[in-house]
Design an enzyme around this catalytic site. Structure first.
Site, short mmCIF file in Angstrom:
data_model
loop_
_atom_site.label_atom_id
_atom_site.label_comp_id
_atom_site.label_asym_id
_atom_site.label_seq_id
_atom_site.Cartn_x
_atom_site.Cartn_y
_atom_site.Cartn_z
N LYS A 22 -61.91 106.69 97.88
CA LYS A 22 -62.21 105.84 96.71
C LYS A 22 -61.44 104.51 96.68
O LYS A 22 -61.33 103.86 95.65
CB LYS A 22 -61.99 106.56 95.35
N THR A 78 -66.69 102.63 101.57
CA THR A 78 -68.11 102.25 101.75
C THR A 78 -68.21 100.74 102.01
O THR A 78 -68.94 100.29 102.89
CB THR A 78 -68.91 102.60 100.47
N HIS A 96 -59.86 109.19 106.86
CA HIS A 96 -58.95 109.21 105.70
C HIS A 96 -57.58 109.74 106.12
O HIS A 96 -56.69 109.90 105.28
CB HIS A 96 -59.49 110.13 104.61
N ARG A 100 -56.03 100.42 97.36
CA ARG A 100 -56.52 99.99 96.04
C ARG A 100 -55.50 100.42 95.01
O ARG A 100 -54.79 101.43 95.22
CB ARG A 100 -57.85 100.70 95.79
N ARG A 114 -70.46 103.23 91.87
CA ARG A 114 -70.35 103.50 90.43
C ARG A 114 -70.29 102.17 89.70
O ARG A 114 -71.28 101.69 89.20
CB ARG A 114 -69.12 104.38 90.16
N GLY A 128 -67.68 99.49 90.90
CA GLY A 128 -67.18 98.49 91.86
C GLY A 128 -66.36 97.39 91.19
O GLY A 128 -66.41 96.24 91.59
P1 PAP Z 1 -65.07 107.31 99.91
O1 PAP Z 1 -63.64 106.99 100.20
O2 PAP Z 1 -65.24 108.65 99.30
O3 PAP Z 1 -65.96 107.12 101.08
P2 PAP Z 1 -65.28 104.77 98.51
O4 PAP Z 1 -66.37 103.96 99.06
O5 PAP Z 1 -63.90 104.38 98.86
O6 PAP Z 1 -65.57 106.31 98.77
O7 PAP Z 1 -65.30 104.76 96.93
C1 PAP Z 1 -66.31 104.27 96.14
C2 PAP Z 1 -65.72 103.20 95.25
O8 PAP Z 1 -65.93 101.94 95.90
C3 PAP Z 1 -66.43 103.16 93.94
O9 PAP Z 1 -65.52 102.60 93.00
P3 PAP Z 1 -65.65 102.83 91.43
O10 PAP Z 1 -65.76 104.30 91.20
O11 PAP Z 1 -64.40 102.25 90.83
O12 PAP Z 1 -66.86 102.09 90.99
C4 PAP Z 1 -67.55 102.20 94.27
O13 PAP Z 1 -68.20 101.64 93.15
C5 PAP Z 1 -66.83 101.16 95.09
N1 PAP Z 1 -67.73 100.40 95.97
C6 PAP Z 1 -68.76 100.86 96.72
N2 PAP Z 1 -69.33 99.87 97.37
C7 PAP Z 1 -68.69 98.73 97.03
C8 PAP Z 1 -68.85 97.36 97.40
N3 PAP Z 1 -69.80 96.96 98.21
N4 PAP Z 1 -68.00 96.47 96.87
C9 PAP Z 1 -67.00 96.86 96.03
N5 PAP Z 1 -66.81 98.14 95.63
C10 PAP Z 1 -67.64 99.07 96.14
#
Ligand code: PAP
Length: 346
Positions: free
Chosen positions: A83, A87, A151, A173, A308, A310
């Site tokens: 998180k 992605t 990870h 983060r 979610r 971002g």
């Molecule tokens: P993972 O480590 O399980 O693979 P990861 O992609 O790190 O997941 O976590 C998703 C978070 O990145 C979400 O944050 P939020 O819950 O605070 O919203 C998601 O919205 C955010 N995220 C995904 N894609 C992007 C992007 N392109 N730019 C910025 N934030 C993003």
């Protein structure tokens, strides 16, 4: 977060194995059972292996990757805590390193039809499959380099990563937003995959602050990569999600320089940098059909779970003042004297 899968059947059997932790391989049974454990977020238990928390299936994947993964000089490894922007990082580095093969203006760009999670496989998830071959695959990268995500904490990466000239990019983060994102994600996975209800927020917060979240404690994970990036800046590039949000183009240029594929003058003039950051932005990716309604290869869960909000600062909608102060204090205490800081506005 993905491992190639032949069919939905193999998806569901992997999920079944993941959730039924008694399915961990025989050879690990004794060593896993004797590890410190506590209730998992998705699985019955998480296990503490050399100071870090794992679900048993991914611990198996981590140990198998240590035995079998052979890093190559040209590998690029993307490392994050869950998180923290996995992605996004996958999308950016994929688009950056394949930009000659897949110009971002192309209507057939792979990111338009494939989840970033499935374009770049996760190391320990790949090796968590008992029938996965010993060699980590090369995907979609012209056969020139492998893009690999993980990870795993630095200390638990396969030895060959340190011995080879491969490069690592780490994104961290601020822990307050990371925790909120992790709680939402875990609740979604509990509902979708396990049929369980939400973890009460205070209980989840307590676990997170004790370091008992996947691959946690977050402070040791971050510090491992932070210290290495200071000692070995040509090996590890350490980035922060919040700063990437503020200046995505500048960070793309940093990544390109670090990976020794800087943007040419012609590319700069042609707007390639902005093209990549727009394609990989939250707004762009989260509105693609594949990311709205598609399912991931590993667990068959909804791709939209990775998109979610971002945003920076969503913790303000969830944490009490007392909780925020507690996490700030943990960060201050653990990072004291290391030079690693999070802007207090985050
Ligand atoms: P993972 O480590 O399980 O693979 P990861 O992609 O790190 O997941 O976590 C998703 C978070 O990145 C979400 O944050 P939020 O819950 O605070 O919203 C998601 O919205 C955010 N995220 C995904 N894609 C992007 C992007 N392109 N730019 C910025 N934030 C993003």
């Amino acid at each position: 977060m993905a491992v190639p899968s032949d069919s939905n059947t193999s998806n569901s059997s992997f999920l079944h194995q993941f959730l039924q932790e008694s399915c961990y391989p025989e050879e690990l049974r004794d060593s896993i059972i004797s590890l410190p454990k506590e209730e998992g977020w998705l699985t019955p238990h998480m296990y503490n292996y050399r100071g870090f928390w794992f679900d048993s299936k991914f611990l198996y994947g981590a140990l198998r990757s240590q035995q079998q993964f052979q890093a190559q000089h040209s590998d690029i490894i993307l490392s994050t805590l869950p998180k923290c922007g996995t992605t996004w990082l996958k999308a950016l580095v994929f688009a950056l390193t394949t930009r000659k093969q897949f110009p971002v203006s192309q209507q057939t760009h792979p990111l338009l039809t494939t989840s970033p999670q499935d374009l770049i496989l996760n190391l320990e998830f790949f090796y968590a499959r008992e029938n996965s071959p010993p060699n980590f695959p090369t995907m979609n990268n012209n056969g020139v380099m492998r893009l690999i995500s993980t990870h795993l904490p630095l200390e638990l990466l396969p030895k060959s990563v340190g011995e080879s000239k491969c490069k690592l990019i780490y994104v961290c983060r601020n822990p307050k937003d990371t925790f909120v994102s992790f709680w939402h994600f875990m609740n979604k996975m509990r509902g979708e995959l396990v049929g369980l209800g939400e973890i009460p927020f205070p209980e989840a917060f307590d676990k997170y602050c004790r370091g008992a979240s996947h691959y946690g404690p977050f402070w040791d994970h971050m510090l491992g990569y932070w210290m290495e990036s200071l000692e070995n800046p040509s090996k590890v590039l350490f980035l922060k999600y919040e700063e990437m949000k503020k200046e995505p183009d500048a960070h793309l240029r940093r990544m390109a320089a670090f990976l020794e594929c800087p943007f040419s003058e012609e590319e700069e003039e042609g707007g390639v940098v902005g093209g990549i950051s727009r394609l990989c932005s939250f707004e762009s990716l989260s509105n693609l059909e594949v990311n709205k309604t598609g399912k991931g290869l590993l667990f068959g869960n909804s791709n939209n779970a990775y998109f979610r909000k971002g945003k920076v600062g969503d913790w303000r909608n969830h944490l009490t003042d007392e909780m925020a102060t507690k996490l700030d204090q943990i960060v201050e205490e653990k990072f004291k004297g290391t030079g690693l800081k999070f802007n207090s506005d985050y």
